[in-house]
Design a protein around this motif. Structure first.
Motif, short mmCIF file in Angstrom:
data_model
loop_
_atom_site.label_atom_id
_atom_site.label_comp_id
_atom_site.label_asym_id
_atom_site.label_seq_id
_atom_site.Cartn_x
_atom_site.Cartn_y
_atom_site.Cartn_z
N ALA A 11 37.65 42.34 49.48
CA ALA A 11 38.16 42.39 48.11
C ALA A 11 39.50 41.67 48.01
CB ALA A 11 38.34 43.85 47.69
N GLY A 12 39.86 41.29 46.79
CA GLY A 12 41.17 40.69 46.57
C GLY A 12 41.11 39.54 45.58
N PRO A 13 42.27 38.96 45.25
CA PRO A 13 42.32 37.90 44.25
C PRO A 13 41.68 36.60 44.74
CG PRO A 13 44.47 38.22 45.25
CD PRO A 13 43.59 39.29 45.81
N ARG A 14 40.88 35.96 43.92
CA ARG A 14 40.26 34.68 44.25
C ARG A 14 41.04 33.56 43.58
NH1 ARG A 14 37.75 38.53 47.14
NH2 ARG A 14 35.56 38.13 47.51
N LYS A 15 40.89 32.35 44.14
CA LYS A 15 41.67 31.26 43.54
C LYS A 15 41.05 30.75 42.23
CE LYS A 15 39.99 27.39 46.31
NZ LYS A 15 40.43 26.37 47.26
N GLU A 16 39.77 31.07 42.04
CA GLU A 16 39.13 30.63 40.79
C GLU A 16 38.68 31.84 39.98
OE1 GLU A 16 36.06 27.96 42.15
OE2 GLU A 16 37.37 26.26 41.67
N ILE A 17 38.89 31.76 38.69
CA ILE A 17 38.50 32.88 37.83
C ILE A 17 37.51 32.42 36.77
CG2 ILE A 17 40.62 34.18 38.25
CD1 ILE A 17 41.48 33.22 35.39
N TYR A 18 36.80 33.37 36.18
CA TYR A 18 35.73 33.05 35.22
C TYR A 18 36.01 33.56 33.82
CZ TYR A 18 33.08 31.28 39.12
OH TYR A 18 32.68 30.52 40.18
N TYR A 19 37.22 34.03 33.59
CA TYR A 19 37.59 34.49 32.24
C TYR A 19 38.94 33.88 31.87
CZ TYR A 19 34.02 38.13 32.68
OH TYR A 19 32.83 38.80 32.85
N GLU A 20 39.13 33.61 30.59
CA GLU A 20 40.42 33.14 30.10
C GLU A 20 41.24 34.39 29.74
OE1 GLU A 20 42.06 30.21 29.76
OE2 GLU A 20 43.61 31.59 29.07
N PRO A 21 42.27 34.71 30.53
CA PRO A 21 42.98 35.98 30.33
C PRO A 21 43.40 36.27 28.89
CG PRO A 21 43.78 34.89 32.30
CD PRO A 21 42.82 33.93 31.65
N LYS A 22 43.85 35.22 28.19
CA LYS A 22 44.36 35.47 26.82
C LYS A 22 43.24 35.91 25.87
CE LYS A 22 46.90 31.54 26.29
NZ LYS A 22 46.86 30.98 27.60
N GLU A 23 42.00 35.56 26.23
CA GLU A 23 40.87 35.91 25.34
C GLU A 23 40.16 37.19 25.77
OE1 GLU A 23 38.48 32.43 25.58
OE2 GLU A 23 40.04 31.20 24.64
N ALA A 29 36.77 41.57 38.71
CA ALA A 29 36.30 41.19 37.37
C ALA A 29 36.66 39.73 37.09
CB ALA A 29 36.93 42.10 36.33
N PHE A 30 37.91 39.34 37.38
CA PHE A 30 38.29 37.94 37.12
C PHE A 30 37.51 36.97 38.00
CE2 PHE A 30 41.92 39.30 34.57
CZ PHE A 30 41.81 38.35 33.56
N ALA A 31 37.12 37.44 39.20
CA ALA A 31 36.33 36.57 40.09
C ALA A 31 34.91 36.40 39.58
CB ALA A 31 36.33 37.16 41.50
N GLY A 32 34.55 37.14 38.53
CA GLY A 32 33.23 36.95 37.90
C GLY A 32 32.15 37.90 38.39
N PHE A 33 32.52 38.84 39.25
CA PHE A 33 31.51 39.78 39.74
C PHE A 33 31.20 40.82 38.68
CE2 PHE A 33 33.84 38.60 43.76
CZ PHE A 33 32.85 37.75 44.22
N SER A 34 30.03 41.42 38.80
CA SER A 34 29.65 42.53 37.90
C SER A 34 28.64 43.38 38.65
CB SER A 34 29.03 41.98 36.62
OG SER A 34 28.67 43.06 35.78
N GLY A 35 28.65 44.70 38.37
CA GLY A 35 27.72 45.59 39.08
C GLY A 35 28.21 45.88 40.48
N ILE A 36 29.54 45.81 40.64
CA ILE A 36 30.11 46.08 41.97
C ILE A 36 31.08 47.27 41.88
CG2 ILE A 36 29.95 43.67 42.70
CD1 ILE A 36 33.14 43.70 42.36
N THR A 37 31.45 47.77 43.05
CA THR A 37 32.48 48.79 43.09
C THR A 37 33.48 48.44 44.17
OG1 THR A 37 32.82 51.18 42.91
CG2 THR A 37 31.38 50.43 44.69
N SER A 38 34.65 49.04 44.08
CA SER A 38 35.75 48.67 44.96
C SER A 38 35.99 49.83 45.93
CB SER A 38 36.95 48.45 44.00
OG SER A 38 38.17 48.45 44.62
N GLY A 39 36.00 49.54 47.22
CA GLY A 39 36.14 50.64 48.17
C GLY A 39 36.92 50.27 49.42
N VAL A 40 37.05 51.25 50.32
CA VAL A 40 37.70 50.98 51.61
C VAL A 40 36.73 51.33 52.73
CG1 VAL A 40 38.93 53.23 51.56
CG2 VAL A 40 39.76 51.41 53.05
#
Ligand code: ATP
Ligand code: F6P
Ligand code: MG
Length: 534
Positions: free
Chosen positions: A164-176, A483-494
């Motif tokens: 997990a973590g921030p990706r260099k490319e995102i799939y959403y325009e934050p302002k929108e 979410a910004f990386a464009g995934f969906s139907g996932i969960t975040s865990g350790v």
């Protein structure tokens, strides 16, 4: 169609906990407290206390170990199972560079590009993986190996999951982006910490339109439950209190209605905090969004005080619950220690998983008997709990018991009642044991002073402790990165101390339960010194 009335709705059904003999499930319905009921109970207890079957065969019955390529095939299948669903699976969307950076306040040096730029910003590579299983068992008879190793040779196989973590490319325009957060199921320490971190992280990406959905899934369809606008300022202090700033609820909901509502509200990212049931709902919402080809990211954050989600080291709130439970155990201990033939009895949450009771018992070191749903026990007769209590009273003058809510249910009245979400409403194991003990010592003419503490809702309502607050922080931040990386139907865990993303179906295929063959349960037995009770 409402979920509750739809038998075809994807319902989370708890399978039988491991280690439990099928003959334990006895459905005679009677109260154990009257004389005739007591006889009936005794009959059932006799039937229920058959020896537990010990299996040492490999559980991987689905694998053909005679196939020389079984390992490669397993790994191929594993990679497919753990692949993270992405919005580009259904939509043709081009990514853009992420505005998220570790060094946001500093100007990027001109000569920085490529890999050096990724390092500068602190991005995680999409191909990074964390290893799920790290023990190589030499034999299937080794403690804990049964559920873990593969085939007759007890092989170890690499099982990688996505980092997990921030990706260099995102799939959403934050302002929108319009992002929404919802908290479902029962309370759990840390809900507010996660909400707060999601808002903070969205804010750092540049999202201004953030809302809270009130009272769980109910907030999507119940009239009068308006969205709560969220901002860094609004959530600044919410972690200082327990509960959920947005409210929680069980039950209700219709996936189609929820997705209609998501569409009508123009939500692009939905962060869903909840347990197994909530995640089953989140998966259904994700699938319906896909069917409608919506550009929406559905991201779960596992919340369960019971720690009953598969694959994860732990879920947030669990550590706090254990810590809080210790206060009840300490009080019961002081009472028991100070009374003549004192018996301290503490009931803790855990409908089908005994993790809170096991960890609280281990942590306190004051518990003589820990009873959990995964391990059947006998109350009366030779080797029964009561006989052991007599011995403890005789030998050390007092005794301490910690019982999980779901323990010994096969000995209790079954109501077949369910809560609003369809979860079974259990009979009260604590009161049952309390009455059995009182009656027994009265019958044998030995004085016993029993003090019963049920701290259930006190344990659940408190704010997160230090280690849970950190876990909440990481999970909340990673949910937004996912979410910004464009995934969906996932969960975040350790997993194995590393933070990962997992596809929802893999973590809710069954509730996670205590393995009676695990080293942790063995350690608990070593600490309490309790016998088998069978
Ligand atoms: N199989 C399912 N499909 C869709 N939605 C579900 C399903 N199971 C439960 N839900 C919904 O998820 C929400 C929470 O479920 P539930 O009350 O079981 O809590 P949970 O998420 O398991 O958390 P907890 O750990 O507190 O039990 C409820 O609104 C319920 O209607
Ligand atoms: O009283 P509520 O809200 O139904 O919550 C109780 C339940 O919550 C849990 O802690 C988690 O589902 C169960 O162990 C317990 O039965
Ligand atoms: Mg649940």
């Amino acid at each position: 169609m409402a979920l509750a009335s739809n038998p075809k709705a994807l319902r989370f059904i708890a399978p039988k906990p491991p280690g439990r003999n099928s003959s334990m499930n006895i459905s005679v319905s009677c109260l154990p407290h009257s004389k005739s009921n007591l006889r009936e109970y005794e009959k059932r207890e006799k039937e229920a206390s058959l020896p537990v079957e010990v299996k040492l065969s490999s559980p991987r019955k689905d694998i053909d170990f005679s196939d020389p390529n079984w390992k490669a095939k397993f790994q191929d299948d594993w990679d497919k199972r753990f692949r993270l669903p992405h919005i580009t699976d259904i939509l043709d969307i081009k990514p853009k560079p992420s505005p998220f950076s570790l060094k946001k306040s500093r100007t990027v040096p001109e000569d920085l590009n490529g890999d050096a730029l990724d390092t500068w910003n602190g991005y995680v590579n999409n191909d990074d993986r964390a290893l799920l299983k790290v023990i190589k068992y030499a034999s299937p008879t080794s403690a804990g190996a049964e559920a873990e190793c593969f085939g007759p040779d007890c092989s170890w196989i690499e099982q990688w999951v996505h980092r997990a973590g921030p990706r260099k490319e995102i799939y959403y325009e934050p302002k929108e982006v319009k992002a929404a957060i919802v908290t479902c199921g029962g309370l759990c320490p840390g809900l507010n910490d996660v909400i707060r971190q999601i808002v903070f992280t969205l804010d750092i990406y540049g999202v201004k339109n953030i809302v809270g959905i009130r009272f769980g899934y109910r907030g999507f369809f119940e009239k009068g439950l308006d969205e709560v606008p969220l901002s860094r300022k609004v959530v600044e202090n919410i972690n200082l209190a327990g509960g959920s700033f947005l409210g929680v609820s069980r039950g209700g909901g219709n996936i189609s209605e929820i997705v209609d509502s998501i569409q009508a509200r123009r939500i692009d990212m939905l962060f869903i905090l909840g347990g197994n049931g909530t995640h089953a709902g989140a998966q259904a919402v994700h699938e319906e969004c896909r069917r409608r080809k919506l550009k929406v990211s559905i991201i779960g954050v596992p919340k369960t005080i019971d720690n009953d989600i598969l694959l994860m080291d732990r879920t947030f709130g669990f550590d706090t619950a254990v810590e809080e439970a210790l206060r009840a155990i300490n009080s019961a201990y002081i009472e028991a220690r100070s009374a003549y033939h004192g018996i301290g009895l503490v009931k803790l949450m855990g409908r089908s998983s005994g993790f809170i009771a096991m960890h609280a018992s281990l942590s306190s070191g004051q518990i003589d008997v820990c009873l959990i749903p995964e391990v059947p026990f006998k109350v009366d007769g030779p080797n029964g709990l009561l006989e052991h209590l007599e011995r403890l009273i005789q030998d050390k003058g007092f005794a301490m018991i910690c019982i999980a809510e779901g323990a010994g249910q096969e000995l209790l009245q079954k109501s077949n009642a369910t809560d609003a979400s369809g979860n079974p409403v259990l009979s009260d194991s604590g009161v049952f044991i309390q009455q059995k003990i009182k009656r027994h010592f009265k019958e044998i003419g030995v004085p016993a002073d029993l003090k019963y503490i049920d701290p259930t809702y006190m344990v659940r309502a408190c704010r997160a402790n230090a280690s849970d607050a950190i876990l909440c922080t990481v999970l909340g931040q990673n949910a937004v990165h996912g979410a910004f990386a464009g995934f969906s139907g996932i969960t975040s865990g350790v997993c194995n101390t590393h933070y990962v993303y997992l596809p929802i179906p893999e973590v809710i295929s069954a509730p996670r339960t205590v393995d009676p063959n695990s080293r942790m349960w063995h350690r608990t037995l070593t600490s309490t010194g309790q016998p088998d009770f069978i």
